[in-house]
Design a protein around this motif. Structure first.
Motif, PDB file in Angstrom:
ATOM      1  N   GLU A 180       0.992  12.356  -2.593  1.00 30.03           N
ATOM      2  CA  GLU A 180       0.022  12.813  -3.587  1.00 30.03           C
ATOM      3  C   GLU A 180       0.512  14.082  -4.287  1.00 30.03           C
ATOM      4  O   GLU A 180       0.475  14.181  -5.518  1.00 30.03           O
ATOM      5  CB  GLU A 180      -1.320  13.057  -2.899  1.00 30.03           C
ATOM      6  N   ARG A 181       0.988  15.053  -3.519  1.00 32.91           N
ATOM      7  CA  ARG A 181       1.427  16.334  -4.084  1.00 32.91           C
ATOM      8  C   ARG A 181       2.595  16.161  -5.048  1.00 32.91           C
ATOM      9  O   ARG A 181       2.649  16.790  -6.119  1.00 32.91           O
ATOM     10  CB  ARG A 181       1.832  17.288  -2.957  1.00 32.91           C
ATOM     11  N   ALA A 182       3.540  15.301  -4.676  1.00 32.43           N
ATOM     12  CA  ALA A 182       4.768  15.145  -5.464  1.00 32.43           C
ATOM     13  C   ALA A 182       4.644  14.133  -6.594  1.00 32.43           C
ATOM     14  O   ALA A 182       5.631  13.872  -7.288  1.00 32.43           O
ATOM     15  CB  ALA A 182       5.914  14.749  -4.523  1.00 32.43           C
ATOM     16  N   GLY A 183       3.462  13.553  -6.777  1.00 32.57           N
ATOM     17  CA  GLY A 183       3.285  12.597  -7.861  1.00 32.57           C
ATOM     18  C   GLY A 183       4.073  11.316  -7.682  1.00 32.57           C
ATOM     19  O   GLY A 183       4.550  10.720  -8.661  1.00 32.57           O
ATOM     20  N   LEU A 184       4.196  10.869  -6.443  1.00 38.34           N
ATOM     21  CA  LEU A 184       5.050   9.714  -6.173  1.00 38.34           C
ATOM     22  C   LEU A 184       4.395   8.378  -6.505  1.00 38.34           C
ATOM     23  O   LEU A 184       5.086   7.368  -6.606  1.00 38.34           O
ATOM     24  CB  LEU A 184       5.500   9.733  -4.706  1.00 38.34           C
ATOM     25  N   VAL A 185       3.066   8.364  -6.684  1.00 37.02           N
ATOM     26  CA  VAL A 185       2.417   7.133  -7.158  1.00 37.02           C
ATOM     27  C   VAL A 185       2.935   6.805  -8.554  1.00 37.02           C
ATOM     28  O   VAL A 185       3.388   5.692  -8.835  1.00 37.02           O
ATOM     29  CB  VAL A 185       0.883   7.277  -7.160  1.00 37.02           C
ATOM     30  N   GLU A 186       2.911   7.792  -9.430  1.00 38.03           N
ATOM     31  CA  GLU A 186       3.402   7.591 -10.789  1.00 38.03           C
ATOM     32  C   GLU A 186       4.914   7.403 -10.811  1.00 38.03           C
ATOM     33  O   GLU A 186       5.446   6.616 -11.609  1.00 38.03           O
ATOM     34  CB  GLU A 186       3.015   8.789 -11.661  1.00 38.03           C
ATOM     35  N   ASN A 187       5.615   8.100  -9.924  1.00 36.75           N
ATOM     36  CA  ASN A 187       7.070   7.918  -9.865  1.00 36.75           C
ATOM     37  C   ASN A 187       7.430   6.488  -9.493  1.00 36.75           C
ATOM     38  O   ASN A 187       8.366   5.903 -10.059  1.00 36.75           O
ATOM     39  CB  ASN A 187       7.692   8.886  -8.851  1.00 36.75           C
ATOM     40  N   ALA A 188       6.685   5.903  -8.547  1.00 41.41           N
ATOM     41  CA  ALA A 188       6.930   4.513  -8.165  1.00 41.41           C
ATOM     42  C   ALA A 188       6.728   3.583  -9.352  1.00 41.41           C
ATOM     43  O   ALA A 188       7.509   2.645  -9.567  1.00 41.41           O
ATOM     44  CB  ALA A 188       6.023   4.109  -7.012  1.00 41.41           C
ATOM     45  N   ARG A 189       5.700   3.841 -10.126  1.00 43.51           N
ATOM     46  CA  ARG A 189       5.437   2.990 -11.285  1.00 43.51           C
ATOM     47  C   ARG A 189       6.560   3.100 -12.318  1.00 43.51           C
ATOM     48  O   ARG A 189       7.103   2.097 -12.780  1.00 43.51           O
ATOM     49  CB  ARG A 189       4.101   3.378 -11.925  1.00 43.51           C
ATOM     50  N   GLN A 190       6.931   4.332 -12.674  1.00 49.37           N
ATOM     51  CA  GLN A 190       7.931   4.536 -13.706  1.00 49.37           C
ATOM     52  C   GLN A 190       9.323   4.104 -13.249  1.00 49.37           C
ATOM     53  O   GLN A 190      10.073   3.481 -14.015  1.00 49.37           O
ATOM     54  CB  GLN A 190       7.944   6.000 -14.138  1.00 49.37           C
ATOM     55  N   TRP A 210      -2.211   3.524  -5.515  1.00 49.95           N
ATOM     56  CA  TRP A 210      -2.319   3.793  -4.083  1.00 49.95           C
ATOM     57  C   TRP A 210      -2.375   2.490  -3.301  1.00 49.95           C
ATOM     58  O   TRP A 210      -1.706   2.335  -2.282  1.00 49.95           O
ATOM     59  CB  TRP A 210      -3.547   4.657  -3.790  1.00 49.95           C
ATOM     60  N   PHE A 211      -3.157   1.522  -3.820  1.00 52.31           N
ATOM     61  CA  PHE A 211      -3.214   0.196  -3.221  1.00 52.31           C
ATOM     62  C   PHE A 211      -3.215  -0.821  -4.350  1.00 52.31           C
ATOM     63  O   PHE A 211      -3.811  -0.595  -5.409  1.00 52.31           O
ATOM     64  CB  PHE A 211      -4.448   0.053  -2.324  1.00 52.31           C
ATOM     65  N   ALA A 212      -2.562  -1.942  -4.133  1.00 51.85           N
ATOM     66  CA  ALA A 212      -2.379  -2.914  -5.211  1.00 51.85           C
ATOM     67  C   ALA A 212      -3.698  -3.512  -5.683  1.00 51.85           C
ATOM     68  O   ALA A 212      -3.842  -3.850  -6.860  1.00 51.85           O
ATOM     69  CB  ALA A 212      -1.429  -4.023  -4.750  1.00 51.85           C
ATOM     70  N   PHE A 213      -4.683  -3.642  -4.789  1.00 53.06           N
ATOM     71  CA  PHE A 213      -5.952  -4.257  -5.189  1.00 53.06           C
ATOM     72  C   PHE A 213      -6.671  -3.426  -6.237  1.00 53.06           C
ATOM     73  O   PHE A 213      -7.495  -3.950  -7.006  1.00 53.06           O
ATOM     74  CB  PHE A 213      -6.858  -4.469  -3.964  1.00 53.06           C
ATOM     75  N   GLN A 214      -6.371  -2.126  -6.296  1.00 44.41           N
ATOM     76  CA  GLN A 214      -7.097  -1.243  -7.200  1.00 44.41           C
ATOM     77  C   GLN A 214      -6.826  -1.563  -8.668  1.00 44.41           C
ATOM     78  O   GLN A 214      -7.664  -1.274  -9.529  1.00 44.41           O
ATOM     79  CB  GLN A 214      -6.749   0.216  -6.882  1.00 44.41           C
ATOM     80  N   LEU A 265      10.047   6.167  -2.331  1.00 47.67           N
ATOM     81  CA  LEU A 265       9.265   6.492  -3.529  1.00 47.67           C
ATOM     82  C   LEU A 265       9.808   7.725  -4.240  1.00 47.67           C
ATOM     83  O   LEU A 265       9.395   8.021  -5.360  1.00 47.67           O
ATOM     84  CB  LEU A 265       7.809   6.741  -3.147  1.00 47.67           C
ATOM     85  N   THR A 266      10.746   8.418  -3.610  1.00 48.44           N
ATOM     86  CA  THR A 266      11.303   9.661  -4.139  1.00 48.44           C
ATOM     87  C   THR A 266      12.502   9.452  -5.041  1.00 48.44           C
ATOM     88  O   THR A 266      13.058  10.424  -5.560  1.00 48.44           O
ATOM     89  CB  THR A 266      11.724  10.578  -2.977  1.00 48.44           C
ATOM     90  N   ILE A 267      12.951   8.235  -5.249  1.00 48.71           N
ATOM     91  CA  ILE A 267      14.189   8.017  -6.005  1.00 48.71           C
ATOM     92  C   ILE A 267      14.051   8.493  -7.447  1.00 48.71           C
ATOM     93  O   ILE A 267      12.964   8.506  -8.025  1.00 48.71           O
ATOM     94  CB  ILE A 267      14.637   6.537  -5.984  1.00 48.71           C
ATOM     95  N   GLY A 268      15.199   8.876  -8.028  1.00 52.50           N
ATOM     96  CA  GLY A 268      15.252   9.312  -9.414  1.00 52.50           C
ATOM     97  C   GLY A 268      16.453   8.722 -10.115  1.00 52.50           C
ATOM     98  O   GLY A 268      17.028   7.708  -9.677  1.00 52.50           O
ATOM     99  N   ASP A 269      16.877   9.352 -11.193  1.00 49.25           N
ATOM    100  CA  ASP A 269      17.982   8.826 -12.007  1.00 49.25           C
ATOM    101  C   ASP A 269      19.264   8.672 -11.201  1.00 49.25           C
ATOM    102  O   ASP A 269      19.992   7.691 -11.368  1.00 49.25           O
ATOM    103  CB  ASP A 269      18.249   9.763 -13.194  1.00 49.25           C
ATOM    104  N   VAL A 270      19.555   9.640 -10.352  1.00 46.78           N
ATOM    105  CA  VAL A 270      20.816   9.607  -9.593  1.00 46.78           C
ATOM    106  C   VAL A 270      20.874   8.364  -8.717  1.00 46.78           C
ATOM    107  O   VAL A 270      21.879   7.628  -8.704  1.00 46.78           O
ATOM    108  CB  VAL A 270      20.972  10.890  -8.742  1.00 46.78           C
ATOM    109  N   GLY A 298       0.791  -1.218   0.000  1.00 48.28           N
ATOM    110  CA  GLY A 298       0.000   0.000   0.000  1.00 48.28           C
ATOM    111  C   GLY A 298       0.825   1.269   0.000  1.00 48.28           C
ATOM    112  O   GLY A 298       2.062   1.247  -0.079  1.00 48.28           O
ATOM    113  N   ALA A 299       0.135   2.413   0.079  1.00 46.94           N
ATOM    114  CA  ALA A 299       0.761   3.738   0.140  1.00 46.94           C
ATOM    115  C   ALA A 299       1.643   4.002  -1.071  1.00 46.94           C
ATOM    116  O   ALA A 299       2.760   4.507  -0.952  1.00 46.94           O
ATOM    117  CB  ALA A 299       1.544   3.904   1.438  1.00 46.94           C
ATOM    118  N   ALA A 300       1.156   3.634  -2.262  1.00 51.10           N
ATOM    119  CA  ALA A 300       1.798   3.927  -3.553  1.00 51.10           C
ATOM    120  C   ALA A 300       2.976   3.021  -3.877  1.00 51.10           C
ATOM    121  O   ALA A 300       3.598   3.177  -4.926  1.00 51.10           O
ATOM    122  CB  ALA A 300       2.237   5.396  -3.626  1.00 51.10           C
ATOM    123  N   ARG A 301       3.287   2.076  -3.042  1.00 55.52           N
ATOM    124  CA  ARG A 301       4.486   1.252  -3.218  1.00 55.52           C
ATOM    125  C   ARG A 301       4.520   0.550  -4.573  1.00 55.52           C
ATOM    126  O   ARG A 301       5.590   0.422  -5.187  1.00 55.52           O
ATOM    127  CB  ARG A 301       4.546   0.226  -2.065  1.00 55.52           C
TER     128      ARG A 301
END
Length: 423
Positions: free
Chosen positions: A311-321, A246-250, A385-390, A239-242
């Motif tokens: 939610e504000r930082a778009g970390l759900v999508e960041n986790a996916r990408q 937001w949740f895997a069941f969704q 969830l905040t990781i990036g290219d670096v 859960g929590a965007a991991r």
């Protein structure tokens, strides 16, 4: 005393302290960490490590994130605890947030505890309440869970955990739980009108980051609904965007009867919750369950701030990408030790071709990388969830070195002649 002797003495000192003062349930600690920032950790000797375990999917914003720090400081200076005889604004705000993110609707309700195990204990009691008839008789005595599942180590959640080696030292277990293979066919064969609930993890984290088969959750929802059983989904690790939702069941497009959450929702602050949907929200009555610290204003304020930042930082999508990027980077290493990757988003299991995961973990730590052996053949990754290219580029370099270190050791062992044993 030389610098080497002094360093050795310092290490011996904290290890001696841990061995003398801590219960030995966790074995020997690998390092003494004293500070963190983002995806970095520093030990007592000032050495920096890249953290790609995240406290096992807990530090969703990384270490010492300003939002986390401010939320702790501001709420601690305002109101930390009052007991559940009273409500507080942070408690109500977080309950509303969790209902919204989970899609629980107006009928949804939230129970707060302090950990994933407490959330699953509450879910276990929810299942038992559902299994009782209006006259108090046990009309649904059966609870189903999956082999190799992990739901916690307390006596109730251990009964739901499908790992016999964990259960055996503490037998007898709380009765009524039956374990199934993770197939739709096994579930169809086991389900009947005497089942109170089915407990599942969308991805079995402790089993080696093993997703349920395609279509399993949809079938589980249909079968439990047909037979009047609860579908309870353990989202503590997922859960929590991991996983990029937001949740895997969704991702399955279903509505469960309850989910449990913890770990990443607090970003490092101990908190867990049971979220109920529909009629399951009416099962608990006053006095049927409780927690002294559950839902305290300090914990709920921090968790609400963490979720707001995700939610504000778009970390759900960041986790996916970033999860896709990480799996591609691991595949591109071309290591003969890597078979492939499992999981979703930033919950990844790197499957190994040999049972050398503990050696890879040790080698990674030598090179300044923190990962985890979910089992002998799987490396678990659960970074912030905040990781990036670096961070991903650094991980790739360090993980490649760790794999090479283990590969070289295996080659050396293979080339070393075995001593002849006298007849």
């Amino acid at each position: 005393m030389s610098a080497v002797e002094q360093d050795s003495g310092t290490q011996a000192s904290w290890k001696d302290d841990a061995g003398r003062d801590l219960v030995r349930n966790a074995g020997e600690r690998f390092a003494l960490f004293v500070r963190g920032e983002g995806s970095s950790l520093w030990d007592d000797e000032g050495r920096r490590y890249l953290d790609f375990l995240g406290g096992i999917a807990v530090t969703s914003l990384g270490h010492a994130h300003p939002v986390f720090v401010q939320a702790v400081a501001q709420q601690a200076a305002t109101l930390a605890h009052v007991s559940n005889f009273f409500a507080t604004p942070p408690q109500l705000a977080l309950a509303a947030t969790l209902k919204r993110l989970a899609g629980a609707g107006e009928a949804g309700r939230v129970y707060f505890g302090n950990s994933g195990a407490e959330a699953n204990e509450a879910a276990f009691k929810l299942a038992r309440l559902h299994g009782r008839g209006s006259d108090g008789t046990d009309t649904r005595p059966r609870i189903l869970a999956l082999t190799n599942a992990f739901h916690g180590r307390t006596m109730g959640t251990l009964a739901l955990t499908g790992k016999s080696y964990m259960q055996e030292p503490f037998a007898p277990m709380v009765p009524g739980v039956e374990f199934l293979d993770s197939t739709v066919e096994a579930l169809e064969a086991a389900m009947d009108d005497r089942v109170a609930a089915l407990f599942v993890e969308p991805i079995k984290g402790e089993a080696g980051v093993v997703p349920l088969p395609e279509g399993y959750l949809e079938a589980a929802r249909e079968l439990t609904a047909r037979h009047g059983a609860l579908l309870i989904i353990d989202e503590i690790q997922t859960g929590a965007a991991r996983t990029g939702s937001w949740f895997a069941f969704q991702r399955a497009g279903i509505v469960p009867d309850a989910i449990t959450v913890a770990k990443g929702i607090g970003g490092g602050f101990p908190i867990g919750a049971l979220i109920t949907f529909g009629a399951a929200s009416d099962l608990f009555t006053p006095g049927s369950h409780g927690s002294t610290f559950g839902g305290n204003p300090l914990g709920t304020a921090v968790a609400d701030a963490v979720l707001a930042e995700i939610e504000r930082a778009g970390l759900v999508e960041n986790a996916r990408q970033r999860g896709i990027q990480l799996r591609e980077q691991v595949a591109a290493l071309g290591s003969t030790l890597v078979e492939g990757c499992r999981g979703e988003g930033l919950l990844i299991g790197v499957a190994l071709t040999a049972p050398v995961a503990p050696a890879v973990v040790a080698a990674a730590q030598q090179h300044g990388l923190i990962v985890n052996a979910a089992n002998d053949s799987t490396i678990r990754l659960a970074p912030a969830l905040t990781i990036g290219d670096v961070e991903i580029d650094e991980f790739t370099r360090l993980f490649s070195r760790a794999l090479a270190t283990v590969q070289d050791a295996l080659l050396l062992d293979a080339q070393t002649p075995t001593s002849e044993v006298p007849a």
